[in-house]
Design a protein around this motif. Structure first.
Motif, PDB file in Angstrom:
ATOM      1  N   SER A   1       3.605  17.305   2.830  1.00 52.55           N
ATOM      2  CA  SER A   1       2.395  17.924   2.926  1.00 52.55           C
ATOM      3  C   SER A   1       1.144  17.215   2.470  1.00 52.55           C
ATOM      4  CB  SER A   1       2.666  18.931   1.511  1.00 52.55           C
ATOM      5  OG  SER A   1       1.590  19.870   1.271  1.00 52.55           O
ATOM      6  N   LEU A   2       1.403  16.299   1.731  1.00 50.85           N
ATOM      7  CA  LEU A   2       0.118  15.241   1.309  1.00 50.85           C
ATOM      8  C   LEU A   2      -0.283  14.680   2.534  1.00 50.85           C
ATOM      9  CD1 LEU A   2      -1.773  14.115  -0.658  1.00 50.85           C
ATOM     10  CD2 LEU A   2      -0.001  12.640  -1.539  1.00 50.85           C
ATOM     11  N   LYS A   3       0.740  14.220   3.520  1.00 53.56           N
ATOM     12  CA  LYS A   3       0.508  13.347   4.580  1.00 53.56           C
ATOM     13  C   LYS A   3      -0.267  14.264   5.521  1.00 53.56           C
ATOM     14  CE  LYS A   3       4.473   9.962   4.747  1.00 53.56           C
ATOM     15  NZ  LYS A   3       5.520   9.756   5.558  1.00 53.56           N
ATOM     16  N   CYS A   4       0.085  15.501   5.800  1.00 51.39           N
ATOM     17  CA  CYS A   4      -0.414  16.547   6.552  1.00 51.39           C
ATOM     18  C   CYS A   4      -2.093  16.702   6.287  1.00 51.39           C
ATOM     19  CB  CYS A   4       0.189  17.867   6.548  1.00 51.39           C
ATOM     20  SG  CYS A   4      -0.398  18.949   7.628  1.00 51.39           S
ATOM     21  N   ASP A   5      -2.303  16.750   4.744  1.00 53.74           N
ATOM     22  CA  ASP A   5      -3.771  17.024   4.164  1.00 53.74           C
ATOM     23  C   ASP A   5      -4.654  15.922   4.542  1.00 53.74           C
ATOM     24  OD1 ASP A   5      -3.037  19.644   3.322  1.00 53.74           O
ATOM     25  OD2 ASP A   5      -2.578  19.064   1.479  1.00 53.74           O
ATOM     26  N   LEU A   6      -4.092  14.820   4.171  1.00 53.29           N
ATOM     27  CA  LEU A   6      -4.692  13.364   4.411  1.00 53.29           C
ATOM     28  C   LEU A   6      -5.230  13.235   5.923  1.00 53.29           C
ATOM     29  CD1 LEU A   6      -2.865  11.056   2.152  1.00 53.29           C
ATOM     30  CD2 LEU A   6      -5.184  12.002   1.718  1.00 53.29           C
ATOM     31  N   LYS A   7      -4.104  13.574   6.698  1.00 56.57           N
ATOM     32  CA  LYS A   7      -4.424  13.325   8.222  1.00 56.57           C
ATOM     33  C   LYS A   7      -5.440  14.377   8.750  1.00 56.57           C
ATOM     34  CE  LYS A   7       0.242  11.562   9.715  1.00 56.57           C
ATOM     35  NZ  LYS A   7       1.434  11.877  10.379  1.00 56.57           N
ATOM     36  N   ALA A   8      -5.358  15.624   8.125  1.00 55.61           N
ATOM     37  CA  ALA A   8      -6.344  16.644   8.385  1.00 55.61           C
ATOM     38  C   ALA A   8      -7.857  16.341   7.998  1.00 55.61           C
ATOM     39  CB  ALA A   8      -6.070  18.027   7.829  1.00 55.61           C
ATOM     40  N   TYR A   9      -7.951  15.490   6.870  1.00 56.81           N
ATOM     41  CA  TYR A   9      -9.006  15.093   6.267  1.00 56.81           C
ATOM     42  C   TYR A   9      -9.611  13.771   7.191  1.00 56.81           C
ATOM     43  CZ  TYR A   9     -12.258  13.502   2.776  1.00 56.81           C
ATOM     44  OH  TYR A   9     -13.361  13.003   1.880  1.00 56.81           O
ATOM     45  N   GLY A  10      -8.777  13.244   7.887  1.00 54.65           N
ATOM     46  CA  GLY A  10      -9.424  12.167   8.916  1.00 54.65           C
ATOM     47  C   GLY A  10      -8.588  10.723   8.727  1.00 54.65           C
ATOM     48  N   PHE A  11      -7.708  10.697   7.951  1.00 56.43           N
ATOM     49  CA  PHE A  11      -7.125   9.293   7.533  1.00 56.43           C
ATOM     50  C   PHE A  11      -5.826   9.087   8.499  1.00 56.43           C
ATOM     51  CE2 PHE A  11      -8.921   9.548   3.175  1.00 56.43           C
ATOM     52  CZ  PHE A  11      -9.474   8.269   3.067  1.00 56.43           C
ATOM     53  N   ALA A  12      -5.806   7.810   9.098  1.00 60.01           N
ATOM     54  CA  ALA A  12      -4.488   7.579   9.713  1.00 60.01           C
ATOM     55  C   ALA A  12      -3.684   6.662   8.548  1.00 60.01           C
ATOM     56  CB  ALA A  12      -4.912   6.457  10.875  1.00 60.01           C
ATOM     57  N   ILE A  13      -2.349   7.078   8.434  1.00 58.49           N
ATOM     58  CA  ILE A  13      -1.371   6.408   7.485  1.00 58.49           C
ATOM     59  C   ILE A  13      -0.607   5.699   8.119  1.00 58.49           C
ATOM     60  CG2 ILE A  13       0.016   7.298   5.533  1.00 58.49           C
ATOM     61  CD1 ILE A  13      -1.218  10.178   5.673  1.00 58.49           C
ATOM     62  N   GLU A  14      -0.436   4.401   7.302  1.00 56.14           N
ATOM     63  CA  GLU A  14       0.575   3.342   7.721  1.00 56.14           C
ATOM     64  C   GLU A  14       1.421   2.799   6.385  1.00 56.14           C
ATOM     65  OE1 GLU A  14      -1.489   0.265   9.736  1.00 56.14           O
ATOM     66  OE2 GLU A  14      -2.306   1.727  11.122  1.00 56.14           O
ATOM     67  N   LYS A  15       2.739   2.964   6.589  1.00 54.17           N
ATOM     68  CA  LYS A  15       3.705   2.676   5.483  1.00 54.17           C
ATOM     69  C   LYS A  15       3.658   0.890   5.885  1.00 54.17           C
ATOM     70  CE  LYS A  15       6.723   3.374   2.481  1.00 54.17           C
ATOM     71  NZ  LYS A  15       8.108   3.842   2.508  1.00 54.17           N
ATOM     72  N   GLU A  16       3.575   0.471   4.485  1.00 57.11           N
ATOM     73  CA  GLU A  16       3.546  -1.128   4.113  1.00 57.11           C
ATOM     74  C   GLU A  16       4.359  -1.414   2.845  1.00 57.11           C
ATOM     75  OE1 GLU A  16       0.394  -3.479   4.226  1.00 57.11           O
ATOM     76  OE2 GLU A  16       0.127  -3.313   6.514  1.00 57.11           O
ATOM     77  N   GLY A  17       5.886  -1.539   3.010  1.00 50.47           N
ATOM     78  CA  GLY A  17       6.691  -1.622   1.675  1.00 50.47           C
ATOM     79  C   GLY A  17       6.544  -0.454   0.948  1.00 50.47           C
ATOM     80  N   ARG A  18       6.067  -0.603  -0.348  1.00 50.33           N
ATOM     81  CA  ARG A  18       6.183   0.387  -1.293  1.00 50.33           C
ATOM     82  C   ARG A  18       4.669   1.118  -1.394  1.00 50.33           C
ATOM     83  NH1 ARG A  18       8.676  -1.453  -6.873  1.00 50.33           N
ATOM     84  NH2 ARG A  18       8.514   0.819  -7.103  1.00 50.33           N
ATOM     85  N   HIS A  19       3.776   0.689  -0.491  1.00 57.03           N
ATOM     86  CA  HIS A  19       2.537   1.160  -0.456  1.00 57.03           C
ATOM     87  C   HIS A  19       2.164   1.913   0.982  1.00 57.03           C
ATOM     88  CE1 HIS A  19       2.434  -1.357  -3.953  1.00 57.03           C
ATOM     89  NE2 HIS A  19       1.403  -0.527  -4.282  1.00 57.03           N
ATOM     90  N   TYR A  20       1.033   2.639   0.967  1.00 54.92           N
ATOM     91  CA  TYR A  20       0.710   3.187   2.298  1.00 54.92           C
ATOM     92  C   TYR A  20      -0.716   2.702   2.492  1.00 54.92           C
ATOM     93  CZ  TYR A  20       4.458   6.648   2.705  1.00 54.92           C
ATOM     94  OH  TYR A  20       5.626   7.036   2.847  1.00 54.92           O
ATOM     95  N   LYS A  21      -0.968   2.585   3.866  1.00 60.44           N
ATOM     96  CA  LYS A  21      -2.491   2.052   3.922  1.00 60.44           C
ATOM     97  C   LYS A  21      -3.307   3.389   4.518  1.00 60.44           C
ATOM     98  CE  LYS A  21      -2.540  -1.263   6.781  1.00 60.44           C
ATOM     99  NZ  LYS A  21      -2.827  -2.465   7.609  1.00 60.44           N
ATOM    100  N   LEU A  22      -4.220   3.773   4.134  1.00 66.35           N
ATOM    101  CA  LEU A  22      -5.159   4.888   4.493  1.00 66.35           C
ATOM    102  C   LEU A  22      -6.500   4.215   5.235  1.00 66.35           C
ATOM    103  CD1 LEU A  22      -5.127   6.964   1.558  1.00 66.35           C
ATOM    104  CD2 LEU A  22      -3.629   7.031   3.136  1.00 66.35           C
ATOM    105  N   ILE A  23      -6.493   4.490   6.544  1.00 63.88           N
ATOM    106  CA  ILE A  23      -7.713   4.295   7.322  1.00 63.88           C
ATOM    107  C   ILE A  23      -8.322   5.334   7.762  1.00 63.88           C
ATOM    108  CG2 ILE A  23      -8.615   2.946   9.335  1.00 63.88           C
ATOM    109  CD1 ILE A  23      -5.845   1.167   9.265  1.00 63.88           C
ATOM    110  N   TYR A  24      -9.819   5.447   7.595  1.00 64.61           N
ATOM    111  CA  TYR A  24     -10.363   6.701   7.916  1.00 64.61           C
ATOM    112  C   TYR A  24     -11.034   6.668   9.103  1.00 64.61           C
ATOM    113  CZ  TYR A  24     -13.516  10.868   7.222  1.00 64.61           C
ATOM    114  OH  TYR A  24     -13.858  12.033   7.327  1.00 64.61           O
ATOM    115  N   LYS A  25     -10.848   7.533   9.965  1.00 63.31           N
ATOM    116  CA  LYS A  25     -11.469   7.714  11.480  1.00 63.31           C
ATOM    117  C   LYS A  25     -11.220   6.320  12.140  1.00 63.31           C
ATOM    118  CE  LYS A  25     -12.642  11.928  11.381  1.00 63.31           C
ATOM    119  NZ  LYS A  25     -14.028  12.577  11.485  1.00 63.31           N
ATOM    120  N   GLY A  26     -10.118   5.349  11.873  1.00 61.88           N
ATOM    121  CA  GLY A  26      -9.735   4.360  12.930  1.00 61.88           C
ATOM    122  C   GLY A  26     -10.736   3.314  12.448  1.00 61.88           C
TER     123      GLY A  26
END
Length: 339
Positions: free
Chosen positions: A283-308
């Protein structure tokens, strides 16, 4: 017909025998579904090609023209001076969301094409901002079709549940996956529509004479650059000496430009999305993607990149150890660096 007024690509002449038509519009005694443009004469001539204006606004606005200049004298009395006259152009909107607009045409004397484009752009921008019934839009029709398919899928699911539990389980997983896909695609459609509206608004303003020009930075969402600039100018007002030219210029710009609220909405949305998060779920991933973030998993963290745009990169823990402050800290960092 629009409440008794013909929808046409021709001008409607206003004379002494039918001046009540424009009087009722100015005094709001009669409301039409489309804006009304009223072009007056100066020294016996119009400030632009009225037939060309009527043709370009066909189906979007009614174009009325002053054929007898004595009409202005009558309207001055009956409309308390609110009418356009002496070559000015009045734009009268059907709703109360926008004020009547009177455009003086003196400075366009040698720039008829610019004046013509400006009138068309003003009217088209207003009409583009009006709410439409969802079934009059492609997105609305698509959503209704998706609902019908969802009902059909639900009925098949119930039938499969009664027949074979294994088939039901596979079908249920497939249905949930399709629902997630539909939600993501709908969010993408909404984002693209907002981007398209922003591009259309920029294109329509090309014929305007701008105060400043856009640089090479693209808007990350509609209304961003304008709101950011107006907000900075508003903050600067408190630091400018009172009753000086600088204060007067800033005050004039702020009074003539309205903040769209796009940046403030983005701030509220990111606070709502990240409030009290404990883990990065679907659900949180879906909301962040709708907001404009691309989400990438890196170990125990996620990288959020806005509009590429790699300049706006944020790190998010896969599970929030402090649900009271984790989401608040991240939203504050995003607001500070990007909003």
């Amino acid at each position: 017909m629009d409440n008794g007024l013909e929808i046409s690509d021709r001008v409607i002449p206003i004379k002494k025998d039918n001046y009540k038509v424009i009087e009722d519009i100015i005094c709001r005694n009669t409301i039409y579904s489309m804006p009304v443009i009223y072009v007056t004469k100066f020294w016996g001539r119009y400030p632009l090609r009225v037939q060309s204006l009527a043709y370009r606004l066909r189906g979007v606005a009614h174009t009325l023209v002053e054929e007898d200049t004595d009409v202005s004298k009558v309207l001055k009395e009956s409309c308390h001076g609110m009418n356009s006259h002496h070559g000015s152009i009045g734009i009268y909107y059907p709703g109360s969301s926008a004020l009547y607009k009177i455009i003086t045409t003196g400075r366009y004397e040698k720039h008829e094409e610019i004046l013509l484009d400006r009138i068309v752009n003003i009217v088209c921008r207003y009409m583009n901002q009006q709410a439409r019934d969802k079934m009059m839009t492609w997105e609305g029709v698509q959503n209704e079709l998706l609902k019908l398919r969802y009902v059909s899928a639900t009925e098949k699911k119930a039938k499969a549940e009664n027949e074979v539990s294994e088939v039901y389980e596979n079908f249920s997983d497939e249905l949930e996956e399709k629902e997630r896909t539909i939600k993501e695609l709908n969010n993408r459609v909404i984002a693209l529509q907002a981007e398209n509206q922003g591009l259309r608004a920029k294109y329509e303003q090309v014929t305007e004479i701008p105060l400043i020009y856009y640089g090479v930075e693209d808007e990350l969402y509609e209304g961003e650059i304008k709101d950011q600039i107006l907000e900075m100018l508003h903050n600067q007002m408190s630091q400018v000496k009172k009753k000086t030219r600088k204060e007067h210029i800033l005050q004039d710009i702020l009074e003539c430009n309205e903040i769209t609220g796009a940046v403030d909405k983005k701030r509220k949305d990111i606070k709502r999305i990240l409030k009290g998060y404990t883990k990065v779920g679907d659900s949180l991933k879906c909301d962040l993607k709708a907001y404009g973030f691309a989400i990438e998993k890196e170990g125990r963290h996620y990288k959020l990149i806005y509009k590429g745009d790699s300049r706006y990169l944020f790190t998010m823990a896969a599970s929030g150890s402090d649900s009271q402050h984790g989401g608040g800290n991240l939203s504050a960092e995003i607001i500070r660096d990007m909003l």
